[in-house]
Design a protein around this motif. Structure first.
Motif, mmCIF file in Angstrom:
data_model
loop_
_atom_site.group_PDB
_atom_site.id
_atom_site.type_symbol
_atom_site.label_atom_id
_atom_site.label_comp_id
_atom_site.label_asym_id
_atom_site.label_seq_id
_atom_site.Cartn_x
_atom_site.Cartn_y
_atom_site.Cartn_z
ATOM 1 N N MET A 1 96.754 -21.249 14.159
ATOM 2 C CA MET A 1 95.572 -20.290 14.323
ATOM 3 C C MET A 1 94.722 -20.768 15.087
ATOM 4 S SD MET A 1 95.745 -18.116 10.914
ATOM 5 C CE MET A 1 94.697 -16.942 11.465
ATOM 6 N N PRO A 2 94.174 -20.016 16.283
ATOM 7 C CA PRO A 2 92.655 -20.440 16.776
ATOM 8 C C PRO A 2 91.722 -20.509 15.971
ATOM 9 C CG PRO A 2 93.184 -18.154 17.234
ATOM 10 C CD PRO A 2 94.413 -18.532 16.517
ATOM 11 N N LYS A 3 90.778 -21.672 16.257
ATOM 12 C CA LYS A 3 89.612 -21.835 15.351
ATOM 13 C C LYS A 3 88.499 -20.917 15.687
ATOM 14 C CE LYS A 3 86.888 -25.266 16.523
ATOM 15 N NZ LYS A 3 86.372 -26.411 16.570
ATOM 16 N N THR A 4 88.047 -20.098 14.778
ATOM 17 C CA THR A 4 87.066 -18.927 15.107
ATOM 18 C C THR A 4 85.600 -19.516 15.015
ATOM 19 O OG1 THR A 4 86.972 -18.316 12.744
ATOM 20 C CG2 THR A 4 88.710 -17.341 14.249
ATOM 21 N N ASP A 5 85.499 -20.632 14.192
ATOM 22 C CA ASP A 5 84.187 -21.217 14.029
ATOM 23 C C ASP A 5 83.735 -21.993 15.307
ATOM 24 O OD1 ASP A 5 82.327 -23.020 11.569
ATOM 25 O OD2 ASP A 5 81.753 -22.169 13.307
ATOM 26 N N ALA A 6 82.478 -21.740 15.775
ATOM 27 C CA ALA A 6 82.211 -22.506 17.259
ATOM 28 C C ALA A 6 81.990 -23.819 16.865
ATOM 29 C CB ALA A 6 81.013 -21.751 17.739
ATOM 30 N N THR A 7 81.569 -24.453 15.638
ATOM 31 C CA THR A 7 81.265 -25.793 15.410
ATOM 32 C C THR A 7 82.281 -26.341 14.381
ATOM 33 O OG1 THR A 7 79.640 -25.270 13.751
ATOM 34 C CG2 THR A 7 79.047 -25.318 16.048
ATOM 35 N N THR A 8 82.509 -27.640 14.434
ATOM 36 C CA THR A 8 83.241 -28.341 13.499
ATOM 37 C C THR A 8 82.481 -28.727 12.357
ATOM 38 O OG1 THR A 8 82.683 -30.622 14.458
ATOM 39 C CG2 THR A 8 84.760 -29.245 15.187
ATOM 40 N N PRO A 9 82.852 -29.111 11.214
ATOM 41 C CA PRO A 9 81.990 -29.718 10.164
ATOM 42 C C PRO A 9 81.173 -30.862 10.544
ATOM 43 C CG PRO A 9 84.138 -29.198 9.365
ATOM 44 C CD PRO A 9 84.200 -28.920 10.694
ATOM 45 N N ARG A 10 81.967 -31.848 11.273
ATOM 46 C CA ARG A 10 80.996 -32.866 12.120
ATOM 47 C C ARG A 10 79.666 -32.437 12.891
ATOM 48 N NH1 ARG A 10 84.132 -37.743 14.874
ATOM 49 N NH2 ARG A 10 84.756 -38.101 12.559
ATOM 50 N N GLU A 11 80.123 -31.558 13.626
ATOM 51 C CA GLU A 11 78.882 -30.863 14.392
ATOM 52 C C GLU A 11 77.833 -30.329 13.664
ATOM 53 O OE1 GLU A 11 81.636 -29.907 18.547
ATOM 54 O OE2 GLU A 11 81.467 -28.515 16.850
ATOM 55 N N ARG A 12 78.383 -29.726 12.722
ATOM 56 C CA ARG A 12 77.078 -28.858 11.876
ATOM 57 C C ARG A 12 76.529 -30.046 10.980
ATOM 58 N NH1 ARG A 12 81.410 -25.146 10.871
ATOM 59 N NH2 ARG A 12 82.057 -26.349 8.658
ATOM 60 N N TYR A 13 77.056 -31.136 10.529
ATOM 61 C CA TYR A 13 76.352 -32.324 9.783
ATOM 62 C C TYR A 13 75.566 -32.982 10.826
ATOM 63 C CZ TYR A 13 75.481 -36.863 7.709
ATOM 64 O OH TYR A 13 75.181 -37.982 7.041
ATOM 65 N N ARG A 14 76.129 -33.157 12.131
ATOM 66 C CA ARG A 14 74.936 -33.895 13.126
ATOM 67 C C ARG A 14 73.894 -32.861 13.456
ATOM 68 N NH1 ARG A 14 74.989 -37.438 16.988
ATOM 69 N NH2 ARG A 14 74.011 -37.078 18.910
ATOM 70 N N ALA A 15 74.189 -31.536 13.538
ATOM 71 C CA ALA A 15 72.887 -30.584 13.845
ATOM 72 C C ALA A 15 72.086 -30.759 12.584
ATOM 73 C CB ALA A 15 73.420 -29.197 13.941
ATOM 74 N N GLN A 16 72.383 -30.894 11.268
ATOM 75 C CA GLN A 16 71.689 -30.861 10.154
ATOM 76 C C GLN A 16 70.746 -32.164 10.048
ATOM 77 O OE1 GLN A 16 74.426 -30.433 6.938
ATOM 78 N NE2 GLN A 16 74.672 -28.146 7.375
ATOM 79 N N VAL A 17 71.489 -33.213 10.367
ATOM 80 C CA VAL A 17 70.591 -34.657 10.560
ATOM 81 C C VAL A 17 69.793 -34.487 11.732
ATOM 82 C CG1 VAL A 17 70.847 -37.256 10.909
ATOM 83 C CG2 VAL A 17 72.509 -35.872 9.422
#
Length: 217
Positions: A1-17
């Motif tokens: 199935m296509p990914k609906t979230d525009a960001t991956t967990p790694r990208e979200r973690y990077r944004a948080q840091v």
């Protein structure tokens, strides 16, 4: 199935840091000024090694650039909204003061003492030009038939700072006067120079604004 979230967990973690790094950077700036900003000190506060932090911001200038870029974008958006609420520079002036008082360090980073050795990239220069364009638009509404002055005549041949804005020289003159006077007031207020003088800085701001916008008799 296509990914609906525009960001991956790694990208979200990077944004948080990155967001946490910027929070610590603002704390440093509030304490010692932007020229004293230290990525190693931030890394220590966050329990990281210096090399680990440099994976999020390649250099101190990279971090400063991001803070300045966000500040300019925030102010440009604030003034863009204010320009839709009325005509002339008054809505922009009130929005500028409110924005500055909300976060003085953010204001002082872009309009205070320049950071030694730092040069803003072109995209930041373009955002700052949007701010001046909003002021030029507002001032052009006020002075369509103003008589020429020595300085407005000078500006007729020195208007590169205004880009391709079609405002007449008199409007350029008015915009520069409004810009310098209001920033002068705000810089003095935010630096605490009105402390102990027993008057309300907001009333001084209003009085100066009224004087700037009242046509000469």
């Amino acid at each position: 199935m296509p990914k609906t979230d525009a960001t991956t967990p790694r990208e979200r973690y990077r944004a948080q840091v990155r967001a946490e790094i910027k929070e610590h950077a603002w704390e440093q700036i509030a304490t010692a000024g932007a020229s004293a900003l230290s990525l190693n000190a931030i890394a220590k506060r966050m329990g990281m090694s210096g090399p680990a932090l440099y994976r999020y911001f390649a250099s101190r200038d990279d971090l400063i650039t991001e803070l300045i870029r966000e500040a300019y974008r925030s102010l440009a958006g604030t003034l863009r909204s204010a320009s839709s609420t009325g005509t002339g520079p008054a809505p922009l002036a009130h929005a500028l003061r409110g924005w500055a008082l909300e976060d003085p360090q953010r204001y002082l980073l872009i309009y205070g003492t320049p950071v030694p050795g730092y040069h803003a990239p072109e995209d930041i220069t373009a955002i700052s030009a949007e701010i001046m364009t909003a002021l030029l638009d507002a001032c052009a509404e006020l002075v369509p038939d103003s008589p020429a002055t020595p300085f407005s005549t000078h500006l007729a041949g020195h208007r590169g700072w205004a880009g391709d804005h079609p405002a007449p020289s008199a409007a350029l003159h008015r915009a520069l006067v409004v810009w310098t006077r209001l920033h002068g007031l705000l810089s003095l207020e935010l630096a605490g120079h009105f402390g102990g003088m027993d008057f309300d800085p907001s009333l001084l701001f209003e009085a100066e604004l009224e004087g700037l916008l009242t046509p000469p008799a």
